[in-house]
Design an enzyme around this catalytic site. Structure first.
Site, PDB file in Angstrom:
ATOM      1  N   SER A 298       0.816  -1.212   0.000  1.00  0.00           N
ATOM      2  CA  SER A 298       0.000   0.000   0.000  1.00  0.00           C
ATOM      3  C   SER A 298       0.854   1.267   0.000  1.00  0.00           C
ATOM      4  O   SER A 298       1.505   1.582  -0.980  1.00  0.00           O
ATOM      5  CB  SER A 298      -0.949  -0.051   1.202  1.00  0.00           C
ATOM      6  N   ASP A 309      10.125   5.791 -10.220  1.00  0.00           N
ATOM      7  CA  ASP A 309       9.701   6.442 -11.463  1.00  0.00           C
ATOM      8  C   ASP A 309      10.279   7.833 -11.624  1.00  0.00           C
ATOM      9  O   ASP A 309      10.448   8.312 -12.754  1.00  0.00           O
ATOM     10  CB  ASP A 309       8.175   6.501 -11.528  1.00  0.00           C
ATOM     11  N   LYS A 323      -0.808  -3.977  -3.682  1.00  0.00           N
ATOM     12  CA  LYS A 323      -2.111  -3.398  -3.337  1.00  0.00           C
ATOM     13  C   LYS A 323      -2.216  -2.044  -4.030  1.00  0.00           C
ATOM     14  O   LYS A 323      -1.628  -1.062  -3.602  1.00  0.00           O
ATOM     15  CB  LYS A 323      -2.281  -3.226  -1.823  1.00  0.00           C
TER      16      LYS A 323
END
Length: 388
Positions: A298, A309, A323
């Site tokens: 999560s 990224d 998740k």
């Protein structure tokens, strides 16, 4: 005298008008209300539920409490979603939920999730809590609490039993891998969670985030400042076995390491997107490594995905939990509340990680024969290589 033809036409028109009114408007006539057809059908369904409740109270062979039946009906609405993360909470259960994110509560110190196999599954024990000291491990299946069976659908009830008075024991029945069921007795304590810890490892700063609760961002900044005073040549943030937590705390941590960047974006069922961005208040100027494993879930995955990224650091470890759904927690006037999945989330580059997880750049498995933390050693190696 009215002709038969006119009478028929009048009747048809009357039926048409009545149909339009009852399908579009709620019309008041005297003390009566004409409701829409869909509302009437909904009313019939609710009346059936009330009828069944009354029948149970009258006919069931044992006494039942009305509040228990109503709570079961409220839970049932969320059960119909077939989503393990959307659920209804009674007043006491909702209070417990809020305490869990405050960083202080009575219990044993475990984070659990409803497993797809129907078992209550341990995501991770919280560091330095009775559960960790008693030997509870990530992936353990809790089958009974104090000798009473509980399934994943009864997880909230099981959690309420696990919690209790500090100093009192609770017995958890556990299935671990393919081993026979066994019991672990744990003494409840007042759990005071310090979610961030740090230390210097030679010339490299190391920070462990065990969960994202209400004070994580503040604790992170305090620890980061302390480490910076030692002029570290790199920073390792350990998110292994971190089950997640509050999104706003992820943002606070990201504010201190990413600079201005996209952290994550969500997308609802209509395709509407919302972007969460970090501000330019802080950006690390030293090499960064994030440690993750299969129990990093999560909020942990959101931070790891944002670092990867935005090319702000390197991920080391094993593929994360997976998740990729966002929940909203809603309190109700009577003190109860609910949690509902509102959207899917994507990493800044558009990757959807639900049931897939994030695979680090350096995959490092820990074997049973390993006597050292090979993942941590790899993280240190990566930072040293970047400083050459």
């Amino acid at each position: 005298m009215i002709s038969k033809k006119k009478a028929v036409i009048g009747a048809v028109l009357l039926m048409a008008v009545t149909f339009l009114l009852t399908n579009i408007f709620n019309v008041t006539i005297g003390n009566k209300v004409i409701i829409s057809k869909s509302d009437y059908q909904e009313f019939q369904k609710l009346s059936k539920v009330r009828f069944l409740k009354d029948r149970i109270e009258d006919e069931f062979y044992q006494d039942v409490k009305e509040e228990d039946l109503i709570a079961a009906m409220e839970r049932g609405i969320f059960d119909g979603l077939d989503d393990p993360y959307s659920q209804y909470y009674t007043k006491d259960e909702f209070k417990d939920l809020m305490e869990m994110t405050s960083g202080s509560y009575v219990g044993v110190g475990i984070v659990v999730s409803p497993g797809e196999d129907g078992f209550i599954t341990v995501v991770a024990p919280i560091e330095d809590t009775p559960a960790e000291k008693a030997g509870i491990l990530p992936g353990d299946k809790i089958t009974k609490v104090d000798k009473v069976k509980y399934s994943a659908k009864e997880m909230d009830k099981a959690i309420s039993i696990i919690k209790g008075e500090p100093g009192k024991d609770v017995v958890l029945s556990i299935i671990r891998e393919n081993k026979p069921e066994f019991d672990i007795t744990i003494k409840r304590e007042q759990i005071l969670i310090k979610s961030v810890k740090s230390e210097m490892m030679d010339e490299i700063g190391y920070m462990r985030i065990s969960s994202f609760d209400e004070r994580t961002g503040e604790e992170f900044d305090e620890n980061l400042l302390s480490l910076k005073n030692n002029n570290p040549k790199g920073l390792i943030i350990d998110l292994r076995d971190n089950p997640g937590g509050l999104l706003d705390q992820v943002k606070e941590v990201a504010d201190s390491i990413l600079g201005e960047a996209t952290i994550v974006y969500t997308e609802d069922r209509a395709g509407n997107r919302q972007y969460l961005k970090s501000n330019s208040s802080g950006k690390l100027d030293i090499p960064l490594v994030i440690l993750v494993n299969e129990n990093s879930a999560s909020a942990s995955e959101i931070l790891a995905g944002a670092v990867r990224d935005n090319k702000a650091g390197t991920l080391v470890g094993t593929t994360t939990f997976g998740k990729g759904l966002v929940q909203n927690v809603v309190p109700l006037k009577d003190g109860s509340g609910y949690k509902i999945t509102m959207a899917q989330y994507f990493t800044p580059n558009g990757e959807y990680i639900n049931e897939k997880g994030i695979t680090p750049e350096y995959v490092v498995e820990i074997g049973e024969e390993d006597t050292e933390d090979v993942q941590l050693n790899k993280a240190i190696e990566v930072i040293r290589e970047k400083n050459k």
